[in-house]
Design an enzyme around this catalytic site. Sequence first.
Site, mmCIF file in Angstrom:
data_model
loop_
_atom_site.group_PDB
_atom_site.id
_atom_site.type_symbol
_atom_site.label_atom_id
_atom_site.label_comp_id
_atom_site.label_asym_id
_atom_site.label_seq_id
_atom_site.Cartn_x
_atom_site.Cartn_y
_atom_site.Cartn_z
ATOM 1 N N ASN A 50 0.815 -1.217 0.000
ATOM 2 C CA ASN A 50 0.000 0.000 0.000
ATOM 3 C C ASN A 50 0.853 1.275 0.000
ATOM 4 O OD1 ASN A 50 -1.956 -1.886 0.214
ATOM 5 N ND2 ASN A 50 -2.719 -1.273 2.225
ATOM 6 N N THR A 98 -13.654 38.447 -32.934
ATOM 7 C CA THR A 98 -14.500 37.979 -31.826
ATOM 8 C C THR A 98 -15.710 37.350 -32.488
ATOM 9 O OG1 THR A 98 -15.868 39.956 -31.621
ATOM 10 C CG2 THR A 98 -13.797 39.964 -30.382
ATOM 11 N N HIS A 99 -16.305 36.360 -31.874
ATOM 12 C CA HIS A 99 -17.432 35.614 -32.478
ATOM 13 C C HIS A 99 -17.020 35.007 -33.825
ATOM 14 C CE1 HIS A 99 -20.167 37.872 -29.702
ATOM 15 N NE2 HIS A 99 -19.284 38.837 -29.923
ATOM 16 N N SER A 112 -5.587 12.934 -48.803
ATOM 17 C CA SER A 112 -6.831 12.173 -48.724
ATOM 18 C C SER A 112 -6.703 10.943 -49.607
ATOM 19 C CB SER A 112 -7.988 13.055 -49.207
ATOM 20 O OG SER A 112 -9.021 12.267 -49.750
ATOM 21 N N LYS A 153 -6.496 17.278 -51.661
ATOM 22 C CA LYS A 153 -6.501 17.593 -50.231
ATOM 23 C C LYS A 153 -5.123 17.545 -49.582
ATOM 24 C CE LYS A 153 -9.437 18.541 -48.053
ATOM 25 N NZ LYS A 153 -10.404 17.818 -47.228
ATOM 26 N N ASN A 209 -4.474 17.773 -45.500
ATOM 27 C CA ASN A 209 -5.214 17.968 -44.253
ATOM 28 C C ASN A 209 -4.295 18.131 -43.041
ATOM 29 O OD1 ASN A 209 -7.661 17.552 -45.669
ATOM 30 N ND2 ASN A 209 -7.327 15.332 -45.548
ATOM 31 N N GLU A 268 -5.241 18.457 -35.712
ATOM 32 C CA GLU A 268 -6.565 18.000 -35.270
ATOM 33 C C GLU A 268 -6.449 16.969 -34.155
ATOM 34 O OE1 GLU A 268 -9.332 18.204 -39.162
ATOM 35 O OE2 GLU A 268 -7.503 17.073 -39.384
ATOM 36 N N TYR A 301 -6.929 1.803 2.892
ATOM 37 C CA TYR A 301 -6.696 1.203 1.579
ATOM 38 C C TYR A 301 -7.893 0.376 1.150
ATOM 39 C CZ TYR A 301 -4.985 -1.424 -2.341
ATOM 40 O OH TYR A 301 -4.862 -1.953 -3.602
ATOM 41 N N GLN A 348 -6.610 0.813 -6.974
ATOM 42 C CA GLN A 348 -5.860 0.345 -8.142
ATOM 43 C C GLN A 348 -6.448 0.941 -9.435
ATOM 44 O OE1 GLN A 348 -4.535 -3.802 -8.275
ATOM 45 N NE2 GLN A 348 -5.714 -4.060 -10.135
ATOM 46 N N LYS A 394 -5.021 4.081 -11.287
ATOM 47 C CA LYS A 394 -3.783 4.084 -12.086
ATOM 48 C C LYS A 394 -4.030 4.219 -13.586
ATOM 49 C CE LYS A 394 -1.528 0.469 -10.449
ATOM 50 N NZ LYS A 394 -0.488 -0.489 -10.011
HETATM 51 N N1 ARG Z 1 -2.011 -2.841 -7.358
HETATM 52 C C1 ARG Z 1 -2.335 -2.382 -6.055
HETATM 53 C C2 ARG Z 1 -2.839 -0.918 -6.105
HETATM 54 O O1 ARG Z 1 -2.567 -0.249 -7.051
HETATM 55 C C3 ARG Z 1 -1.146 -2.451 -5.188
HETATM 56 C C4 ARG Z 1 -1.438 -2.485 -3.738
HETATM 57 C C5 ARG Z 1 -1.988 -3.812 -3.339
HETATM 58 N N2 ARG Z 1 -2.307 -3.825 -1.959
HETATM 59 C C6 ARG Z 1 -3.108 -4.738 -1.415
HETATM 60 N N3 ARG Z 1 -3.310 -4.646 -0.149
HETATM 61 N N4 ARG Z 1 -3.649 -5.693 -2.129
HETATM 62 O O2 ARG Z 1 -3.505 -0.492 -5.225
#
Ligand code: ARG
Length: 433
Positions: A114, A159-160, A282, A288, A290, A295, A321, A326, A329
């Site tokens: 953790n 403007t606009h 294109s 074309k 582009n 974009e 926790y 998780q 991420k």
């Molecule tokens: N992959 C887990 C996360 O991003 C790692 C931590 C895992 N901890 C646990 N007590 N299972 O949170």
Amino acid sequence: MKDLIWKKDGKGESADPAIMAFLAGEDVELDKELLLFDIRASAAHVKGLQQIDILSVEECTKLLDGLLQIEKDVQDGALELSSHFEDGHSAIESWLTEMLGEVGGKIHTGRSRNDQVAVALRLFMKDRLSQLQDICAQCARVLLSRVETEGDLPMAGYTHLQSAMPSSVGLWLAGHAEAFIDNAELAALIRNWLDASPLGTASGFGVNLNLPRQAVAQELGFSRLVVNPQYAQNSRGKVELQALSALSACTLDLRRLAWDLSLFTTHEFGFVKLPSQYCTGSSIMPNKNNPDTVELLRAVHAVVQGAQAELASVLGLPSGYQRDLQATKPPLLRAFGKGLQALRLLPDLLAGFEWQTERMRQSITPEMLATDLATDMARKGIPFREAYKAATAMCEEISGDAVAQSLANRLSPGGCGQLEIGLLEARLGALEN
Ligand code: ARG
């Protein structure tokens, strides 16, 4: 899957592959990006354990050498994080144990995955926010250097999306430069705000060891600690959200800049010519050319905004926790991956496009001088509302000189005649040092 680090006796039911695959999710893939930060934090943790005599000097040296080797092998591709491991955190311990035997199993004393993941993520965000700051400063630098050489070129101001007043390339460039200076400062601000080490808070309750948390934090380059172990976990996702908000400010401005460029390259505007490597043809229309790169740069903000929304919706959690964390991420790594990839293209693009000066000059029509005329009359004592009514009728054919004069007279600070580049330069200089 290697033996799970938390399995005690090797007995009992083996893990169900479908469930394990679900638990790991994209985690193993994502941990690849965090692995080097995790290894660095692991080395600092080892030194901390040695300082309080949990590890002998010899064990400490072995583990540090092992971590160094792992770092090298990961960079060379000799070691690869794969779905054999539950996650990157377990992989480090497994590799160490394979390499060094029993002493490998000592590294996890006084830490939990953790705090391990939390510290790796904070290091990751610090690194990416520094990159973000640098790229924003580079963009501002390119824009300001073009102000110096081309700032006086006239172009219509809108403007606009309707013709408004004569404006200048300098005003447009400096406007975008100021945005990127703001963004570089924001990245630095948020980097400082999250520059705190959660390492040593373990699973969220502290540890019955006198861990030298401050020294370990310093070793890792953090300026302070996340003091409270519960908050070390509760701040997960919250800090990620702020890191994304710094990125989001940049991609928002990128979107507007890309919008301007895509408009300016149209036949109808014809203000800008992009270097050919940013454009595509294109498959059906031979005529074309582009501006696809511009974009897709414009589209990046959608990825970041999506990530912000996804991340925010994970955070309806109680204290401590929860494995839900998780799920913070993927949006973080996805947004920074895409955002930085896009922003890295920007300095060269900004340095490389050309102004089509003749078309820009032609875009300025006589009635666009009406506001200047009215203000001139007001300066001479005529009430502005009266001058306003008279001005449009007074606009005649205009010469290049009249346009240049109009721009030069715009002396209010920041206006075309006094862009106050010095003020922007001072802020940018402070960021570059
Ligand atoms: N992959 C887990 C996360 O991003 C790692 C931590 C895992 N901890 C646990 N007590 N299972 O949170």
